[in-house]
Design a protein around this motif. Structure first.
Motif: not given
Length: 328
Positions: A28-33, A57-58, A61-63, A89
């Motif tokens: 699963q992709q991370l929200e923020t790293t 990104q993306p 991680a999204r950001v 992260a």
């Protein structure tokens, strides 16, 4: 006592040929790293971190953001990643010094260089350089000439580096000892503050990654006397190496690497490794690193671990050779 560029070419080849792990891709992709760097913005390692973070990104991680946690020659950044959750992260981008050199130059570290972080991939490879500024006469063009000038001008015989116990510090000290000159070390919080004092005439010389100097070299505010690689650098063909000038035992190639906290699951490590590899292969990243006189170095986690072991052995010998006393 030297490390050659061939070692790093093999590392890159090993990394580029490493197969991706399907489970790592599916994670699963991370929200923020966060990419944690232990040195101030504006230097070569900061450039690497920001360019790679842009590419994380993306997909990974999204950001993705870069966080500079300066101090203790990069140790604060290592400690921050050591204490982070092992979820991928929080990523460490570090030069080799906090992991491979500091075990020899500090009596106690706030982390275990082997067991508290996990290698992910190499990041970039570069030469170190010795540069001089306004304090040193324009007639001084070589390392032997600089050392002769130091002997004749003892009060001004000094060099700066990114900090006490750093790779640049040890290289500079070993160079002075090899040339029979008492060249005093001046510690700074990063290469850039040292270089600014050098071009301003407050100190005579600086040892640091070649790319750190180039803005000032191009404007004529400082000049390179030597680079550290086993042969002239791709970006500095007119600058002789230390080996050419009689200091072959100090031949050395520096590198940066990515790490994660210990106990990070293997699929997470492999997923980040794949993302870093894709980032370092991007043409715009390759071009950007070239502007700072660096080349990308993508490796497998296993190869990076082997490189660190080699570094620990190298620096152990050099620290002993210059009689450096470990700090508390």
């Amino acid at each position: 006592m030297n490390l050659t560029r061939r070692h790093f070419c093999h590392a890159s080849a090993a990394g580029l040929l490493m197969p991706l792990v399907p489970h790592a891709r599916a994670q699963q992709q991370l929200e923020t790293t966060k990419v944690i760097i232990g040195f101030a913005p504006g230097g070569t390692i900061d450039l690497v971190g920001r360019r790679v973070a842009d590419k994380l990104q993306p997909g990974y991680a999204r950001v993705a953001i870069v966080e500079n946690r300066t101090g203790a020659g990069g140790q604060i950044a290592v400690q921050a990643v050591k204490n982070a959750a092992p979820d991928g992260a929080t990523v460490l981008l570090t030069p080799v010094s906090p992991l491979g050199l500091h075990p020899h130059t500090f009596k106690k570290l706030p982390y275990d260089p082997v067991n508290d972080v996990i290698p992910v991939s190499g990041a970039a490879v570069f030469d170190y350089a010795l540069a001089v500024g306004a304090m040193v006469p324009a007639s001084v063009r070589t390392v032997p000439e600089f050392l002769a000038w130091c002997k004749a001008h003892g009060a001004q015989a000094n060099f700066g580096s990114a900090g006490t116990g750093s790779a640049a510090h040890l290289i500079g000290s070993a160079l002075g000892k090899a040339g029979g000159a008492d060249v005093r070390h001046v510690a700074f919080r990063g290469s850039q503050p040292a270089i600014l004092d050098m071009v301003g005439g407050q100190i005579a010389a600086v040892v640091g990654p070649t790319g750190e100097f180039m803005t000032h070299v191009l404007t004529g505010k400082c000049r390179l006397l030597a680079t550290s690689g086993p042969r002239r650098g791709r970006f500095t063909p007119d600058t002789p190496t230390l080996t050419e000038q009689g200091f072959g035992d100090l031949s050395y190639v520096g590198w940066f690497g990515f790490y994660l906290p210990s106990k990070t699951a293997a699929p997470v490590v492999q997923r980040l490794n794949a993302a870093v590899g894709a980032a370092l292969a991007a043409p715009d990243v390759v071009d950007s690193l070239a502007t700072a006189f660096m080349e990308p170095m993508f490796t497998s986690p296993q190869h990076l671990a082997g490189m660190l072991k080699t570094e620990v052995e190298f620096w152990g010998r050099l620290v002993k050779a210059v009689s450096f006393t470990p700090e508390s």
